[in-house]
Motif scaffolding. Sequence first.
Motif, PDB file in Angstrom:
ATOM      1  N   CYS A   1      -8.782 -64.074  84.991  1.00 16.48           N
ATOM      2  CA  CYS A   1      -9.869 -64.086  84.008  1.00 16.48           C
ATOM      3  C   CYS A   1     -10.975 -65.020  84.474  1.00 16.48           C
ATOM      4  CB  CYS A   1      -9.367 -64.566  82.651  1.00 16.48           C
ATOM      5  SG  CYS A   1      -8.243 -63.393  81.929  1.00 16.48           S
TER       6      CYS A   1
ATOM      7  N   LYS B   1     -14.732 -65.425  77.542  1.00 19.89           N
ATOM      8  CA  LYS B   1     -13.689 -65.078  78.507  1.00 19.89           C
ATOM      9  C   LYS B   1     -13.895 -63.643  78.963  1.00 19.89           C
ATOM     10  CE  LYS B   1      -8.643 -64.984  78.898  1.00 19.89           C
ATOM     11  NZ  LYS B   1      -7.392 -65.072  78.133  1.00 19.89           N
ATOM     12  N   HIS B   2     -13.873 -63.456  80.263  1.00 22.45           N
ATOM     13  CA  HIS B   2     -13.987 -62.111  80.824  1.00 22.45           C
ATOM     14  C   HIS B   2     -12.730 -61.818  81.622  1.00 22.45           C
ATOM     15  CE1 HIS B   2     -18.272 -61.773  79.909  1.00 22.45           C
ATOM     16  NE2 HIS B   2     -18.363 -63.038  80.282  1.00 22.45           N
ATOM     17  N   ARG B   3     -12.362 -60.569  81.660  1.00 22.91           N
ATOM     18  CA  ARG B   3     -11.193 -60.171  82.451  1.00 22.91           C
ATOM     19  C   ARG B   3     -11.678 -59.458  83.700  1.00 22.91           C
ATOM     20  NH1 ARG B   3      -9.294 -57.115  78.911  1.00 22.91           N
ATOM     21  NH2 ARG B   3      -9.916 -55.236  79.991  1.00 22.91           N
TER      22      ARG B   3
ATOM     23  N   ALA C   1     -14.158 -57.151  79.420  1.00 25.34           N
ATOM     24  CA  ALA C   1     -13.972 -56.792  80.809  1.00 25.34           C
ATOM     25  C   ALA C   1     -15.255 -57.108  81.559  1.00 25.34           C
ATOM     26  CB  ALA C   1     -13.641 -55.320  80.940  1.00 25.34           C
TER      27      ALA C   1
ATOM     28  N   SER D   1     -12.434 -69.512  87.027  1.00 24.45           N
ATOM     29  CA  SER D   1     -11.523 -68.378  86.962  1.00 24.45           C
ATOM     30  C   SER D   1     -10.097 -68.896  86.862  1.00 24.45           C
ATOM     31  CB  SER D   1     -11.689 -67.497  88.197  1.00 24.45           C
ATOM     32  OG  SER D   1     -11.103 -68.133  89.299  1.00 24.45           O
TER      33      SER D   1
ATOM     34  N   GLU E   1      -2.621 -62.000  85.923  1.00 26.86           N
ATOM     35  CA  GLU E   1      -3.877 -61.547  85.316  1.00 26.86           C
ATOM     36  C   GLU E   1      -4.950 -62.588  85.588  1.00 26.86           C
ATOM     37  OE1 GLU E   1      -5.580 -60.551  80.956  1.00 26.86           O
ATOM     38  OE2 GLU E   1      -3.456 -60.095  81.319  1.00 26.86           O
TER      39      GLU E   1
ATOM     40  N   VAL F   1     -11.710 -60.977  74.627  1.00 21.99           N
ATOM     41  CA  VAL F   1     -11.872 -60.881  76.074  1.00 21.99           C
ATOM     42  C   VAL F   1     -12.673 -59.636  76.413  1.00 21.99           C
ATOM     43  CG1 VAL F   1     -10.635 -60.804  78.249  1.00 21.99           C
ATOM     44  CG2 VAL F   1      -9.656 -62.024  76.307  1.00 21.99           C
TER      45      VAL F   1
END
Lengths: 710, 685
Positions: free
Chosen positions: A181, A194-196, A248, A173, A179, A246
């Motif tokens: 991610c 990549k995830h948010r 979510a 992470s 922010e 990206v």
Amino acid sequence: MATLYEGYTLCGVGPVQNSSNIGILGVEQGGDIDHVLVTDTSRSITVYKVKGVTSYAINTFLKQGQIISCPAVFNTQSQEYVVVTDDRVVRVWKEDDVNLEKAFKATVSADVLKVLSATDSEPVVLFCCGAVRFLDSLLASPQQPMEDVLTEDEIIRWSTIVKAEHQLVILFSTEQRGEHCLYVQRFNPNTLVKHRFETEPGLSAPISFSATCRGSNIHLLYLYLNGSVYESVLPFRSSSTGAEGVQALSRSLCLSLPLGEEKLMSGAAVVLDEAHVAVVGFPHPSAGACKDYLCIWNTHFQTLQASKEMAGRIYSQLWCYSGKLYVPHGKMLSVIPFDCQKSSLAAAMGKQKQTSQSESKSCRFVTSWTSQSCTDVTQTTEIKSRMSTRNVSDLSIIPTSAVEDVQAEVGEFIRRTPQADLQLAAGRVALELVSRSQTDANFYPQCAFLLLLETRYLCYSVCPELLSLAMVKKDFHLCQIAFQIFSDIPEAVTCACLKTILSTPDLEMETVNLDMDSVIFMKELTQAHSRSDEEGGQLNGFCHPALESDVSDTPSNKLQRDPFALDMSCPVGLHKGALLNEVLQTAYSDRSLLPHLKDLTVPQVIVFLQYLRFLYLKYSHDAHKQIRALRTPSISQIIDWVCLLLDAHFTVLAVAPEAKRLVFDLHKFVRSQVKLYAELGKIEGSLQVLKSSKQSEDFGMYAIQVIELF
Amino acid sequence: MGEFKVHRVRFFDYMPSGIRALAFNGDTERMAVARMDGSVEIFHCSDRFFQEKIIPGREQCGIEGLSWVGERLFSAGLNGGITEYDLTNQKVKYTIDAYGGPIWTITGNQQGTHLAVGCEDGTVKLFEVNEDKIQFERNLDRQKSRIVSLSWHTSGSKIAAGMMDMIQIFNVETGHSIHRMLADRGVGTSRSKECVVWSVVYLSDGTIVSGDSVGMVKLWDDQTGTLIKSHNVTKCDVLALSVSQNEDSLVAGTSEGTVVQFQFVSMVLGKDDKEWVRTRTFKNHTHDIRAVAEITTAVVSGGMDAQLVVKPLLDKIEVRSAASALRKIHFPHRRLVFCARNSGLMLFQYPGHLELWRLGESEGKGIPGSSLFVKRNPEKLLHLKVKGEDHIRCSAVSPCGEWIVYSTASSLRLYRLHCDNNNVSITKISKLPKVLSSANQLCFSSDSSHLFSASTQSSVHIVSLSQSGCKFVGTLKPKSGSHQAIHLLAASEDGEWLASANSDHEVHIYNLQTRKAHCTVPVYSSAVTAMGIHPTTNCLFMMYADQQMCEYSIEQKQYTDWSRTVQRKGLHRLWMERDTPCLNVMFNPQNPSHVILHDTYMLCIIDQSLPLPDDKTQFYNQLTLKSLTEDQRKSHSHAFKVCKTFKDILCVELISDQSLVVVERPLEDVATQLPAPIKQKKFAT
């Protein structure tokens, strides 16, 4: 139920240089199942063998001026230790190399963040820039250029490696201008997704992560400072290539930890198994907020399973290797063995589902209770803090006031508290009350307990002492209500209660005020017996007067005269029967119950068996006659208990002369059942033949057959 | 006793046609049935509902109504014509146009003087029934909507007509409407749909009963023109009504497939105050009931599902007998399948075409009850469409498989089949003798050298067949002078004898050498359903509609001893209770004492050498015998060996290699080809 055993101190924690939440660099799995590798911030790497309560250590020190950049790991493939010093120097040594200066070292071209190693696979080196290399390929050409995966001001906050099915996945992470991610690096083919993280106002970054692999998914659990524990599920093999941009991260709330008034600074959570999470740094829900606890929570039922007080400062660090928790606190690193039994509750829920619908009442309450807390996602910290402040004011009178005052106050409290908050609050109040009752022999607020039980927010795990307290006080009414409402009573407690009920004389029992419904059921049951006898006499049209008087005088006479007549008199009193019915309807798992059943004495077993046989005979006779009651033991529950009792005590029963007749009767019954099923099997076979002979008719449009006429 | 190889054939796609109209003649006990394909059949109600006569239909002739006038039968249909039938020769006598557009209904008055038809153009047309024709008399007052149903009052002076949304009563003398009674439309969405009065019945006491598309059976008073009572019978349509002869019972057929009975009973015991009360409901149909008729002891109904159902009214039957059982007639009582014994060919007769199939071949042997491996599948050789609009009346294939013949009402065609390996071709024989213009029944001699064609006045024409063509040989005429059409022909194996059976129950035997009538079998009260001449003894074996059987020695001109024994001892009760007639009689050349018979549900071999069963013996004893040893069997077996392996049999034939051909037409297969019935909500679906 989960248990935290007595722990011990593994080592001291070096002086903390800054205000960061890091006490030690890391604890990693060593070469063996009971070896751990502790990397201290102060230049030492220690291998501990942790077995029982003893441990021995092998120390490896660095030269003055060198800084360890990341926790050392053990490469199980090459049986070597790997550490990175001074950000860029990778050092590899064997167990017998005490002097690190003589060990192999290589300088790489970029700053290393961490070396990650999983059992039976090659270590992976994660660079600060986000690049990932296998250790072997890196050491083959140490000066190879590293690509920049992350942007300049993006910093990796946490990273881990997950392995399943010979496939490695790196998770890390990052933080960039507030922010957060999550990157998922998969190998073969190399993909980076990549995830948010979803952010909410007032919710900062997750403070602790824990990733496990279950089935074909990675379950990532992360903890926020507001006490929310979220779970995200990531597929092990991803079809996406990362090119989609990206995404979510979808999440679900799996636990809401209670908060004290103090603002929390640190905390950590680690997944123990499917249902259990260990959390450190969050206050115990019923103890004061000033102390730090290590707690094991059940995420399925939102219950606290075990807790242990941790002295000293808590860091945002917690590790779990092979049944032991490693908690740095204050100035030491403690090893705390734990045990998460497959909860009898989970097994019990399965058991209860089989019973008839009329009996699933308590079960239904439990489900609604969990689902409610699951839907509490929207609950904000604000409500929580408001609730907790008020709770304290309410609880404050408990340790001192008289029974009446306390009861009134509890009633008022229950009325006032909103439903959503009551769940946690009721448990706290109950705990307080029980703890005072245990210390103060004169204090026993029965009404308050009943009121709390009626909220249906209590369960055994929330307040384990309540039931044993009631047993000690011989408060059978409370016991009955608890049996009806609690669906997670451990088998040991069930057996203890059973023993108490069986050992209490009937006379004493009859004075107890019990739930009317169950008593009515017992009355109906015993009356149905006499009524059916009368009817039988009338139907036959002739009843020998002498015989009739005999029957009414001594039922045992009848038995002697007619060995095939059924002994239909109830062997226990009405109230005892009603309580036994409640025991029959509790949830249990056979394996756990069996050892505890052995605690019963032979006379107790015989009485209980006689009662069960009486119930069974009643049921099989009056199957058509529905006695209207809300909770009645089902026939399968009765049979299960008979089997368990016989299993537990068979050898004793076989030699006990007073049990001979009973065992003989049961044997006769089983024999007849076996015979019946054998006959049914035959019928099934012939029906099958009939069916297959019908099916052979179809042959389509044309066939040439042979027929024979006689 | 023996094993048989059986060709089970289920690819004959015969579809019975739906029933459109029924007309019962109480005097002659005959039921006339009109089907969707235009065919008219006559059933003999007191002779086990044997289908005596079949008048084949035509393309595009939708019959809508049937009516008896005395012993004459009339029909009318959507083609606008009224047809009278020649029942003696089983053909259409004449058709005249009513000039009123499609005709929906036809009914004759009780006096037998007039016929009334209801036309699309809104007129009720009266026709006078003359000796040999009918003559248009006049129109009643023309109405705005079509006339769907008509019923005469017994007096013949009034007539009730069902129309769209209303019923009118006409005075026949003046032709004017006396009353106009409005039928209510349905409620809700069906309010916009007009109410069709599908059926009216005018009772002698002046009550008019109507059945309509709203599902009501209504009773009206013809004096005041008011509604007396209405019964809601169904959610769908009430399509047909029929009243018993003494007017104490009324049946209504609905499109749900139910028949609802009403009875005229007194409400208070002993009082004369009678009312129509709904009493019983029968459900024997899956589809719309288009016609019902109440006969003396039963309710007969027919509809889209093509079966004729005879439901006995048990209150009118005194003894339990074969007549008191429910009877469902699915298939015609005539043969539709013919086998060329010596060449393994089958001829399927459809209404509009013929199909010729070659049987498959098997390989290896199998134990009884098993299926053999089919080495060669059956093969369709020929699809022969009929020229013209008439449907086929009869057809035949010669035993050698070389000749195919069929006849419609207007023409007869003979074809010669050439089969060399896989090439099949046919040539039509062009120059037929004039006598072969049409035939009621056709039959080849066993050596395929002659064709016998049953013609008018019970005569049989003989034609010799050869490579060059065919030549008229002569005509066989019965001595009795009966004019009824022949429905069965049987030629002897040695070419000596020919037997014919006609609708008057007469069986004539001719000597083919002398071409003279040889003798006549004593007339029996029941119709002959099948017959055959024994190949070695030359005895004529006959099956009757009442399930009796007779064996008549042609040479000795008398019943054989075995036949007399059967008559004396009587047949087994279970044999007599079967409700379908035997349709074929065959003989096993390898065992002269064996006679092979079949009906729709069973195949039976009668071993004349074995004792006859009496009522105490187990009749269906095949399973018992199977479980006994060879020695024990002898003491337990009797003459009737019934095989119930097969169902819904259309034809059984023994072909020359000793194997049997069994053509089945499973009713489930028929049901799947029927149109979907009215959808009904069933409980728990």
